[in-house]
Scaffold this motif. Structure first.
Motif, PDB file in Angstrom:
ATOM      1  N   SER A 104       0.826  -1.201   0.000  1.00 24.84           N
ATOM      2  CA  SER A 104       0.000   0.000   0.000  1.00 24.84           C
ATOM      3  C   SER A 104       0.862   1.252   0.000  1.00 24.84           C
ATOM      4  N   ILE A 105       0.572   2.139  -0.918  1.00 26.46           N
ATOM      5  CA  ILE A 105       1.271   3.431  -0.957  1.00 26.46           C
ATOM      6  C   ILE A 105       0.206   4.516  -0.909  1.00 26.46           C
ATOM      7  N   PRO A 106      -0.144   4.993   0.283  1.00 24.52           N
ATOM      8  CA  PRO A 106      -1.239   5.969   0.382  1.00 24.52           C
ATOM      9  C   PRO A 106      -1.007   7.197  -0.491  1.00 24.52           C
ATOM     10  N   ALA A 107       0.238   7.635  -0.586  1.00 18.43           N
ATOM     11  CA  ALA A 107       0.471   8.862  -1.342  1.00 18.43           C
ATOM     12  C   ALA A 107       0.167   8.674  -2.829  1.00 18.43           C
ATOM     13  N   PHE A 108       0.201   7.442  -3.280  1.00 22.34           N
ATOM     14  CA  PHE A 108      -0.136   7.180  -4.680  1.00 22.34           C
ATOM     15  C   PHE A 108      -1.580   6.748  -4.848  1.00 22.34           C
ATOM     16  N   ARG A 109      -2.283   6.503  -3.736  1.00 23.92           N
ATOM     17  CA  ARG A 109      -3.651   5.983  -3.751  1.00 23.92           C
ATOM     18  C   ARG A 109      -3.731   4.602  -4.387  1.00 23.92           C
ATOM     19  N   VAL A 110      -2.667   3.842  -4.312  1.00 22.51           N
ATOM     20  CA  VAL A 110      -2.760   2.494  -4.855  1.00 22.51           C
ATOM     21  C   VAL A 110      -2.402   1.483  -3.790  1.00 22.51           C
ATOM     22  N   LYS A 111      -2.826   0.273  -4.051  1.00 23.73           N
ATOM     23  CA  LYS A 111      -2.670  -0.785  -3.070  1.00 23.73           C
ATOM     24  C   LYS A 111      -2.986  -2.068  -3.802  1.00 23.73           C
ATOM     25  N   ARG A 112      -2.219  -3.098  -3.540  1.00 22.47           N
ATOM     26  CA  ARG A 112      -2.562  -4.361  -4.168  1.00 22.47           C
ATOM     27  C   ARG A 112      -2.123  -5.498  -3.271  1.00 22.47           C
ATOM     28  N   GLU A 113      -2.952  -6.497  -3.227  1.00 24.82           N
ATOM     29  CA  GLU A 113      -2.674  -7.658  -2.404  1.00 24.82           C
ATOM     30  C   GLU A 113      -1.565  -8.498  -3.037  1.00 24.82           C
ATOM     31  N   ALA A 114      -0.620  -8.976  -2.226  1.00 26.19           N
ATOM     32  CA  ALA A 114       0.343  -9.970  -2.685  1.00 26.19           C
ATOM     33  C   ALA A 114      -0.175 -11.318  -2.229  1.00 26.19           C
ATOM     34  N   ILE A 115      -0.445 -12.169  -3.198  1.00 24.19           N
ATOM     35  CA  ILE A 115      -1.138 -13.415  -2.913  1.00 24.19           C
ATOM     36  C   ILE A 115      -0.156 -14.572  -3.033  1.00 24.19           C
ATOM     37  N   PRO A 116      -0.235 -15.540  -2.132  1.00 22.82           N
ATOM     38  CA  PRO A 116       0.641 -16.694  -2.305  1.00 22.82           C
ATOM     39  C   PRO A 116       0.242 -17.477  -3.553  1.00 22.82           C
ATOM     40  N   GLY A 117       1.222 -17.789  -4.389  1.00 20.81           N
ATOM     41  CA  GLY A 117       0.953 -18.655  -5.522  1.00 20.81           C
ATOM     42  C   GLY A 117       0.428 -17.975  -6.762  1.00 20.81           C
ATOM     43  N   ARG A 118       0.389 -16.664  -6.780  1.00 18.82           N
ATOM     44  CA  ARG A 118      -0.172 -16.020  -7.968  1.00 18.82           C
ATOM     45  C   ARG A 118       0.383 -14.627  -8.120  1.00 18.82           C
ATOM     46  N   TYR A 119       0.632 -14.212  -9.344  1.00 18.51           N
ATOM     47  CA  TYR A 119       1.057 -12.837  -9.564  1.00 18.51           C
ATOM     48  C   TYR A 119      -0.136 -11.905  -9.606  1.00 18.51           C
ATOM     49  N   THR A 120       0.023 -10.746  -9.006  1.00 12.96           N
ATOM     50  CA  THR A 120      -0.964  -9.686  -9.201  1.00 12.96           C
ATOM     51  C   THR A 120      -0.193  -8.449  -9.647  1.00 12.96           C
ATOM     52  N   THR A 121      -0.882  -7.529 -10.259  1.00  9.92           N
ATOM     53  CA  THR A 121      -0.163  -6.347 -10.720  1.00  9.92           C
ATOM     54  C   THR A 121      -0.903  -5.079 -10.350  1.00  9.92           C
ATOM     55  N   VAL A 122      -0.137  -4.012 -10.289  1.00 15.71           N
ATOM     56  CA  VAL A 122      -0.691  -2.691 -10.091  1.00 15.71           C
ATOM     57  C   VAL A 122       0.317  -1.754 -10.736  1.00 15.71           C
ATOM     58  N   TRP A 123      -0.126  -0.562 -11.097  1.00 15.78           N
ATOM     59  CA  TRP A 123       0.862   0.353 -11.665  1.00 15.78           C
ATOM     60  C   TRP A 123       0.564   1.767 -11.203  1.00 15.78           C
ATOM     61  N   PHE A 124       1.550   2.634 -11.381  1.00 18.52           N
ATOM     62  CA  PHE A 124       1.384   4.040 -11.019  1.00 18.52           C
ATOM     63  C   PHE A 124       2.463   4.829 -11.729  1.00 18.52           C
ATOM     64  N   GLU A 125       2.283   6.108 -11.730  1.00 20.01           N
ATOM     65  CA  GLU A 125       3.342   6.970 -12.256  1.00 20.01           C
ATOM     66  C   GLU A 125       3.556   8.078 -11.250  1.00 20.01           C
ATOM     67  N   ALA A 126       4.712   8.067 -10.625  1.00 16.55           N
ATOM     68  CA  ALA A 126       4.984   9.045  -9.573  1.00 16.55           C
ATOM     69  C   ALA A 126       5.206  10.419 -10.197  1.00 16.55           C
ATOM     70  N   THR A 127       4.806  11.451  -9.465  1.00 18.42           N
ATOM     71  CA  THR A 127       4.946  12.793 -10.008  1.00 18.42           C
ATOM     72  C   THR A 127       5.861  13.685  -9.174  1.00 18.42           C
ATOM     73  N   THR A 128       5.947  13.436  -7.881  1.00 16.33           N
ATOM     74  CA  THR A 128       6.686  14.348  -7.025  1.00 16.33           C
ATOM     75  C   THR A 128       7.778  13.605  -6.277  1.00 16.33           C
ATOM     76  N   PRO A 129       9.040  14.010  -6.430  1.00 11.61           N
ATOM     77  CA  PRO A 129      10.095  13.340  -5.670  1.00 11.61           C
ATOM     78  C   PRO A 129       9.866  13.504  -4.176  1.00 11.61           C
ATOM     79  N   GLY A 130      10.296  12.531  -3.438  1.00  8.39           N
ATOM     80  CA  GLY A 130      10.107  12.581  -1.989  1.00  8.39           C
ATOM     81  C   GLY A 130      10.116  11.165  -1.442  1.00  8.39           C
ATOM     82  N   THR A 131       9.935  11.079  -0.144  1.00  3.95           N
ATOM     83  CA  THR A 131       9.874   9.766   0.484  1.00  3.95           C
ATOM     84  C   THR A 131       8.473   9.564   1.045  1.00  3.95           C
ATOM     85  N   TYR A 132       7.869   8.460   0.709  1.00  2.00           N
ATOM     86  CA  TYR A 132       6.490   8.218   1.125  1.00  2.00           C
ATOM     87  C   TYR A 132       6.390   6.896   1.862  1.00  2.00           C
TER      88      TYR A 132
END
Ligand code: HEA
Ligand code: HEA
Ligand code: CUA
Ligand SMILES: [Cu+2]
Lengths: 360, 112, 250, 553
Positions: free
Chosen positions: A159-187
């Motif tokens: 989960s990356i709240p600053a990006f508003r994205v979140k995805r479950e990591a599931i045992p035994g299966r790939y899942t995907t999510v994507w984002f494009e960061a806009t502002t440098p910094g540490t989140y």
């Protein structure tokens, strides 16, 4: 008497830093926030409406003022109104939300892929160039980044709240999510799916860098072996090339350019070869027999770790001709012993010859 | 489940309907039909019908189950409420199976 | 105080009418009482449907995922025993129905003998089930640490697999037979548990029937037990083709 | 301010000597009772006990979260605490709260029956509940569980080495208690109605319980089998949910939420029933759009079965399924909105008074609206990605469960207290308690919405320091809330001895239960009533006034 100093300190700090929404640091964040604001407004209107009705009626029709109630059966018109208007509003939210949902979970084709393995209780990120990091993720701005997630044990959630994205990591299966960061910094990076004792310790930093800094970081933390190279070694040491050697008489199909293509299975159904399919083909070959081939490929369950699988997958993805495979074939004995460069800041990840062969 | 209030019996505190007694003859016929059904299922499983094999098997099982429900369990002779109750159970069962499967089936459609 | 609900008289039980002893105080009539009981029983059977529903959902999903494993697993079950058990259960359902009819028509002998027949058939079913389970145990087909995929990776080592003409299976798919057997044991186990409960109730009922019970028109228990027994039968009607008869031609 | 309370002349009035409480004496007469009213009391005592256990655990949670570090206890302990808090509150408190106490007590009386259809099963269900509760306590004392109340696999099946089996079986047993309660209600409503009591003369309380019972009967067994599979997986290692054996852990979620989503409606519907009765009584009016409110209960029950996967939006279900479940979630939210507006319009042209039950009902309307609308935030798939598994959810469900159902429960307890005990609770202090609860509640849970928006994950024993201020608010609020809940506990017990004699119908309400003496006779009605008046028929009540209700005992 006054407020206790501790509490006072809190309040001041709070007033200064008051925020109800985390920083918006990705392209999608502002879009999500727009919907959130819309929903909040609708909800406020609804709540105020209900509140007003209740308060107004309570004042107007309290017993002191209105000793005798007038019996009313109901009103179809009114009831239809408050059925249809909320329904309409909810449907708007549904459509809007679904559009966002599909956007967040459909990576663009040009996205840069980073693999993330979750395990109790840490996140391990694997960059294509072979950089590993634990509980942190360095990414450049202005470039769509796709995460391919998998868990080694239980459910985790990236989960990356600053990006508003979140995805479950599931045992035994790939899942995907994507984002494009806009502002440098540490989140913040959180594991949000409850995963056991140290769940709250499974946190880290998302470090968003400018492209130049990102390049610097990449160079300083490379181990010298890219994922694909590591995959190549594994490919050789697991003797995959005994069958997948691209020769006309080989027992297994050629793997060059197989990624992204559509295969026909022996059952007749077509499949798209993506990361998940490649992983399955290695672990459960007999569930996915390619048309025209015998089900002879052994399973590699228990022999390759998730990291190893990632390397293999990345290797096969990048395999555009069989030249490399044949090269490997000739030098099988040599490759695994190839000396490692000193790993950079890989947080002390062990670096054996070919990483990812599961320990017995 | 949800519809039964439309055809309620206002005096349902006093249902006076005489109970219908199903006799041995009916039971015998149903019993025979069930035996035939069992034989058919076994036979059908040895035939090569491709995707139809499970369909036929389930179909025969459904028919057998319906016979048991209607006659052995007297639903054919029971009140509408009972019929609706059985229907409600079946419906919810299908929701559970159907909507769960819908996830599994549609997972294969896309890259997700 | 004419037509509404106000307690005015001290006549607590209103014993003006003569009702049979088995009529519970809060019912107006015996019909109401039996209808209530059978409705309650049916609702209970609905919960049972949903209870098995979870298992059926799991079954359907894994059957689609791991079809070859399910075929091979199914070949390990004996059609003869399975069919015979189906026969037993259907017959017991029939005898139970006859039992209900005997009770309805106040045939004491008929009731007792029907119940005895049902009991024997039910116990027979469980006996055969035990034989089948025992065989699985010996072949290490019980899911868990001791599970062995020998019969599936190397069918020639296994009589049943050989007879069914199974081809050797990849290790990965062979391992999925454990899922098949998990479901097999979960489903037949739950079914057997219901049978055991049923047989216990049946014994009690038989005991009462032998001593002349259920001849006074109070047969709600017999009828509801009948419903339960038929339900258990229905579950088996589905389990049999789903577990035993997957692709026997091959 | 005026009041509708009309009590008998205190100098001459007495609690009827013969009533269900005094009918028989001795512990055994309680433990073996078949009387639905006594079983309701037994339930009331036991769920209160578990509420305070759950509440104490909540207190511990809030204390731990006062500071960002996990300093009060180890992370492990914290995990066990919130798991137990969730399990106890959901399965041992909220699910049986209104149905097993008020529902048990009132449904037979409201429909003019002498008892529930199956008194023995009713008693059995209480014993099952106790067994489940005892097992939960045993699990708690002998080391606890740390899986969260959702028992996510493979965490619960292979990675947790705590008492998952005991707790799972405890819930299994308690689940059957709930199944039997629901079954009893459905049969009773169908079969035991008094002559003249047609479906559309049923109080909305009964409709709501009827709908909730459908959910209990059809949903709970799925949870039961799921828990059985989890237990089997832990004990003998079958592989239905185990990814390493080819099982799908997401299947567990499907089965679990197939119950647990309907369960949230099991939890709220009975409360909605209470609110209908209370609002009608204290505004002296028939509920606006009775039919719509009745049908919306059933609609919630039916549609409640179609939306479970909205708890799994980011868990790897197919995106198409997400689309469908999200849409259906929107549909299921509408009947709740209908109810809220119908209640609001019941006030229109009413003659409103503000006794404690009504204050709680107002609290319910506000808080449930907030909780429900934030549920819509979560049902919208795009925003759920950001909000799920954060404190936003925690706030959402506490708003609906605590702000909604618990308020409704307190409202109902106050409303029917005179009927159950024959005595009034003290009005002033109870109004104070209602207000304290409302304030404390908002203090506790509103900051959690903000925390969730900011991204603070749930089930965290330690959190980044920047979230502390809001957490301090929340903890402070919880202590106010705790006082708000302790107050009724004290004054209700006090009123058992010192409360004013209530008489049969202190609120001048129309339900059948108010037409008999308080506390009622064991058999409720000496003769089965014949119902001619309409539901919420206040004019009928006026006409009845001259025949003032007397008591028998
Ligand atoms: C009593 C319990 C209860 C109730 C009634 C509800 C009601 C609802 N819930 Fe909630 N929910 C829970 C208890 C409950 N929930 C719990 C315990 C969890 C967490 C479980 C866990 O993970 O531990 C949860 C989680 C949860 C999630 C999962 C989040 C996630 O895990 O990502 C979702 C997602 O859709 C959701 C949605 C809803 C919706 C749409 C409703 C709707 O039914 C609400 C309908 C009501 C209204 C909409 C309000 C009235 C409307 C108006 C007054 C109209 C206003 C006017 C205008 C709009 C003009 N809930
Ligand atoms: C009916 C359901 C219900 C109720 C009533 C409550 C009531 C409360 N809950 Fe709970 N809660 C849940 C259901 C409920 N909760 C569920 C299902 C979860 C999820 C669990 C999980 O994640 O698995 C949860 C989780 C949960 C969390 C999140 C934990 C986490 O994710 O890390 C928090 C945090 O603040 C919280 C707080 C509270 C508070 C302050 C109350 C207050 O309303 C309680 C107020 C009551 C009291 C305070 C009692 C008063 C009496 C006393 C205090 C006696 C004093 C005695 C001693 C202290 C010995 N709850
Ligand atoms: Cu990993 Cu929580
Ligand atoms: Cu839900």
């Amino acid at each position: 008497m006054g407020l206790s100093p501790v509490l006072w300190q809190f309040l001041v700090k709070w007033m200064v830093n008051f925020a109800i929404i985390p920083p918006e640091a990705s392209k999608i964040a502002s879009q999500v926030d727009a919907l959130l604001v819309f929903m909040t407004l609708v909800s406020l209107v609804g709540l105020v409406l209900v509140g007003l009705l209740v308060t107004a009626f309570s004042i107007l029709y309290r017993r002191d003022r209105n000793p005798v109630a007038t019996q009313i059966e109901g009103s179809t018109l009114l009831e239809a109104t408050w059925t249809i208007i909320p329904l309409g509003l909810f449907l708007v939210m549904f459509v809007w939300g679904s559009v966002l949902y599909f956007r967040i979970y459909t990576p663009p084709p040009n996205a840069m892929n980073i693999y993330v393995v979750g395990k109790q209780w840490m996140w391990k990120a694997e960059h294509p160039g072979g950089q590993h990091e634990i509980n942190s993720l360095h990414i450049p701005i202005g470039k769509p980044i796709q995460l391919t997630l998998i868990s080694q044990d239980v459910f985790h959630s990236f989960s990356i709240p600053a990006f508003r994205v979140k995805r479950e990591a599931i045992p035994g299966r790939y899942t995907t999510v994507w984002f494009e960061a806009t502002t440098p910094g540490t989140y913040h990076l959180f594991c949000t799916q409850y995963c056991g004792t140290q769940h709250s310790g499974m946190i880290g930093d998302i470090v968003v860098l400018t492209p130049e800094n990102y390049k610097k970081w990449l160079d300083s933390s490379t181990s010298g072996v890219s994922l694909a190279q590591n995959g190549e070694r594994l490919f050789a040491s697991l003797s995959c090339n005994a069958c997948h050697n691209g020769q006309p008489d080989s027992r297994g199909p050629s793997l060059a350019n197989v990624y992204g293509s559509r295969l026909t299975l022996a059952s007749g159904s077509p499949v798209l070869v993506d990361e998940a399919y490649l992983r399955q083909a290695i672990l459960n070959p007999s569930a996915h027999i390619t048309q025209g081939y015998a089900p002879i490929m052994p399973t590699y369950q228990g022999q390759v770790s998730e990291e190893g699988l990632i390397s293999l997958v990345e290797y096969i993805k990048n395999l555009s001709s069989n030249y490399r495979v044949q090269q490997t074939l000739n030098t099988t004995e040599l490759l695994p012993e190839q000396p490692d460069k000193v790993p950079g800041k890989t947080n002390g990840a062990p670096s054996a010859g070919a990483q990812g062969v599961a320990k017995p | 489940m949800s519809e039964e209030f439309q055809n309620h019996d206002p005096n349902s505190g006093h249902t006076e309907t005489e109970q219908h007694i199903v006799g041995p003859a009916t039971y015998g016929i149903i019993f025979a039909a069930l035996l035939v059904g069992t034989a058919l299922t076994i036979g059908a499983s040895y035939l090569e019908m491709g995707a139809w094999n499970p369909v036929v098997a389930i179909l025969i099982a459904c028919i057998k189950a319906t016979l048991v429900v209607l006659f052995f369990m007297h639903i054919k002779y029971s009140s509408k409420l009972m019929k609706l109750t059985v229907g409600a159970g079946l419906f919810t069962f299908l929701i559970l199976v159907g909507m769960s499967l819908s996830d599994y089936i549609s997972r294969a459609w896309g890259q997700w | 105080m004419d037509s509404h609900a106000v307690a005015t008289t001290a006549d607590a039980h209103g014993h003006e009418h003569d009702h049979p002893a088995y009529l519970r105080h809060h019912f107006v009539s015996y019909e109401q009482q039996t209808e209530t009981a059978s409705f309650g029983m049916w609702l209970f059977l609905l919960t049972e449907i949903m209870f098995f529903g979870g298992l059926f959902t799991a079954y359907l999903i894994y059957r689609n995922w791991y079809y070859p494993a399910f075929v091979a697993g199914s070949h390990q079950l004996s059609i003869t025993l399975g069919s015979f058990n189906t026969l037993l259960l259907i017959t017991s359902s029939f005898t139970m129905a006859m039992g209900v009819w005997s009770a309805e028509t106040k045939r004491h002998k008929g009731l007792v003998w029907s119940l005895i027949a049902t009991l024997i058939l039910g116990i027979g079913f469980l006996g055969i089930k035990t034989v089948e389970y025992k065989e699985k145990w010996e072949k290490h087909h019980i899911p868990g640490d001791t599970f062995s995929v020998q019969s599936f990776v190397n069918p020639s080592s296994d009589a049943e697999a050989k007879a069914a003409g199974d081809k050797p299976m990849g290790l990965d798919m062979a391992r999925k037979t454990e899922v098949y057997f998990s479901l097999y044991f979960a489903m037949t186990g739950m079914h057997a548990l219901h049978m055991i409960i049923g047989i216990a109730l049946l014994c009690g009922m038989l005991f009462k029937a032998v001593r002349g019970g259920y001849m006074d028109g109070n047969i709600a228990f017999v009828e509801n037990f009948g419903l339960y027994w038929h339900f258990v039968d229905i579950v088996w009607i589905f389990l049999f083709p789903l577990l035993y008869l997957i692709s026997r031609h091959q | 301010m005026s009041t509708i309370v009309s009590l008998p002349d205190q100098s001459t009035a007495r609690v009827p000597k013969r009533n269900y409480l005094t009918n028989e004496n001795g512990l055994l007469s309680w433990l073996l009772t078949g009387d639905h009213k006594r079983i309701a009391i037994l339930y009331l005592i036991s769920i209160t006990f578990f509420f305070f256990i759950g509440g104490a655990l909540a207190g511990v949670i809030r204390l731990e979260l006062l500071t960002p570090q996990s300093d009060l206890m180890a992370a492990d302990t914290y995990n066990k605490v919130f798991t137990m808090h969730g399990v106890v509150m959901i399965f041992l408190f909220l699910v049986p709260s209104v149905p097993a106490t008020l529902g048990n007590f009132l449904i037979p009386i409201m429909i003019g029956a002498k008892d529930l259809a199956f008194p023995k099963i009713n008693l059995l269900s209480w014993y099952l509940y106790l067994a489940g509760g005892a097992m939960t306590l045993a699990a708690m004392i002998t080391g606890g569980v740390d899986t969260g109340w959702t028992f996510t696999t493979p965490m619960s099946t292979h990675f947790s080495n705590t008492n998952v089996i005991t707790t799972g079986l405890a819930i299994f047993v308690a689940g059957f208690s709930s199944i039997f309660t629901g079954l009893n209600f459905i049969v009773t409503v169908h079969r035991m109605r008094a002559p003249g009591m047609t479906w559309f003369k049923l109080p909305l309380f009964v409709w709501a319980h009827y709908a909730a019972s459908i959910l209990m009967v059809l949903g709970t067994p799925v949870l039961a089998i799921t828990l059985v599979l989890v237990v089997l997986e832990r004990t003998i290692g079958i592989g239905v949910f185990d990814p390493t054996k080819g099982g799908d852990p997401i299947l567990f979620q499907h089965l679990f939420w197939f119950y647990s989503h309907p369960a949230v409606y099991i939890m709220i519907l009975p409360g909605m029933g209470v609110i209908s009765e209370v609002i009608s009584t204290f505004s002296r009016k028939r509920v606006f759009g009775y039919t719509a409110v009745a049908f919306s209960s059933v609609a919630i029950a039916v549609f409640g079965f179609f939306v479970w996967a909205h708890h799994m939006f980011i868990m790897g279900v197919s995106n198409y399924a997400v689309l469908v479940f999200s849409l259906l979630t929107m549909l299921v939210a509408v009947p709740s909105a209908i109810k809220i507006f119908n209640w609001a319009f019941t006030l229109y042209k009413g003659s409103i008074t503000f006794e404690t039950p009504m204050l709680y009902a107002f609290g319910f309307m506000g808080l449930f609206t907030i909780g429900g609308l934030t549920g819509v935030f979560l049902g919208t798939s795009g925003t759920d990605i950001h909000l799920t598994e954060t404190y936003f959810i925690v706030a959402h469900f506490h708003f609906v469960m605590v702000g909604g159902m618990l308020m409704a429960f307190l409202s109902g307890i106050h409303f029917w207290w005179p009927k159950m005990t024959g005595r009034m609770y003290p009005e002033k202090i109870s109004q104070l308690a209602a207000v304290v609860t409302f304030i404390g509640f908002n203090f506790t849970f509103f900051p959690q919405f903000l925390l969730g928006m900011l991204g603070m994950p749930r089930r965290y024993a330690a959190y980044p320091a920047e979230f502390q201020v809001l957490n301090v608010f929340s903890t402070a609020g919880a202590s106010i809330l705790g006082v708000g809940y302790l107050l009724p506990m004290i004054y209700l017990v006090w009123s058992l001895k010192y409360g004013a004699i209530a008489g049969a119908n202190p609120w001048q309400a129309t339900g059948l239960e108010w037409q008999i003496q308080s506390p009622p006779l064991t058999e409720n009605f000496t003769t089965i009533p014949v119902v001619t008046q309409d539901v919420y028929d206040y004019e009928w009540l006026e006409r009845q006034k001259e025949h003032e209700v007397t008591h028998v005992g």
